[in-house]
Design an enzyme around this catalytic site. Structure first.
Site, mmCIF file in Angstrom:
data_model
loop_
_atom_site.group_PDB
_atom_site.id
_atom_site.type_symbol
_atom_site.label_atom_id
_atom_site.label_comp_id
_atom_site.label_asym_id
_atom_site.label_seq_id
_atom_site.Cartn_x
_atom_site.Cartn_y
_atom_site.Cartn_z
ATOM 1 N NE ARG A 132 125.869 8.093 -67.577
ATOM 2 C CZ ARG A 132 126.137 8.642 -68.764
ATOM 3 N NH1 ARG A 132 127.140 8.211 -69.490
ATOM 4 N NH2 ARG A 132 125.385 9.628 -69.206
ATOM 5 C CB SER A 156 124.247 11.480 -59.149
ATOM 6 O OG SER A 156 125.067 10.561 -59.793
ATOM 7 C CE LYS A 175 125.350 11.678 -66.305
ATOM 8 N NZ LYS A 175 125.064 11.389 -64.862
#
Lengths: 213, 213
Positions: free
Chosen positions: A41, A110, A139
């Protein structure tokens, strides 16, 4: 053929999660010590840099049979023939991602609300990432859903579930007890003094709760 | 079949280039007034937002037969079946991009030095973007190569060339006189009081210099 999917200890990482360290070194230490999936990511690198890092991860993880999944960037996944893609609600739809990666790759989605679960293209996906389980700093956009909501969403899922968001050695057991197949972590491994030891302990926790169940 | 490629007036734009305005409105005004290519270069949107914008541009440009080329993001291009992709030196290689988009799409490559020209995968590409022609504020990383170097690189190119970087109504003629097939602009159109009029004038300048040559 689709790679086997074991969500038990699912490491998510990118350069932004381990300043001053090589993400590949952390991924290998984790893979050697029980990590079952690695997700790249990368929220900072150029496309060229992301592809180079994904290629190095692919090479490094191959001996461990740990699949590499690329977050969001289907182009990067296709460029390196990664094992799969993970999309969030701000990314390409799961339907379109499946169309582009074909049937033989892993696809995760997600989900953090009932509505997102209800509208998810389950047929396109192999697993769901549900969270954030707990408050997290990794995040920006992830408000935690709370363990009760997490358990409710997980119970309804027709797909394997990996919990994500704020999971640590101290609370990983709750996530598995709530019904998840595994725990996805960033800082619990990337921010640990020893990525190897943190992974080993997470694997032990997940296994011991599953053995009880 | 590959779309016809006329590089004469090549509009590059994204949300960052027209704050408070819809990029689609600017692209349509340009297409109605002589723009021959539109490139989406979105450096701020999420993947979902980029795909939504690219889809709207595809729909809006279809009546004008103006191809839509996506900068850098091969995934976005594939998701909307765009007419082509443009890659820079920090993006996916042209070789890999061609492999992913197939033979029927347009592919452009940015080049700004002799070395980049010498190592370019010419066989994979349909055109080169050479620049920056003049100093520019639209791209942080683009030092201008100067008109003499620009003419030298353009003369060696085996592919059609579009000049880019700092091109305005005041200097567009120089770029065509230096050998380019067209001018790529951002602010000369997006920052103009009237995108339509700016495009019309650019088209006139390019045509009049070509007619002389």
């Amino acid at each position: 053929m689709k790679p086997l999917l074991d969500l038990s200890v699912y490491l998510v990482l990118g350069p932004q999660d381990c300043p001053g360290q090589d993400p590949v070194g952390i991924a290998v230490a984790a893979a050697q010590n029980g990590a079952t999936v690695v997700q790249l990511r990368d929220k900072t690198g150029s496309t060229k840099e992301q592809i180079e890092l994904a290629e190095r991860l692919m090479q490094a993880l191959k001996p461990f049979n740990v699949p590499l999944i690329v977050n969001d960037r289907v182009d990067v996944a296709l460029a390196v023939d990664a094992d799969g893609v993970h999309v969030g609600q701000d990314d390409m739809t799961a339907t379109k991602a499946r169309e582009l990666i074909g049937p033989d790759k892993l696809l995760g989605l997600s989900v953090s609300t009932q509505d997102e679960l209800d509208t998810a293209d389950i047929a396109a996906c192999d697993y769901l990432g549900i969270g954030a389980c707990f408050p997290t700093n990794s995040k920006d956009d992830a408000a935690d859903v709370g363990m009760q909501n997490f358990a409710g969403l997980t119970a309804q899922s027709q797909l394997p579930v990996v919990g994500i968001g704020g999971i640590s050695l101290a609370n990983a057991d709750q996530v598995i007890k709530a019904g998840a197949d595994g725990v996805a972590v960033i800082s619990a491994i990337c921010g640990a003094p020893s990525a190897a030891e943190a992974t080993r302990k997470l694997q032990e926790i997940v296994k011991s709760v599953k053995d009880l169940g």
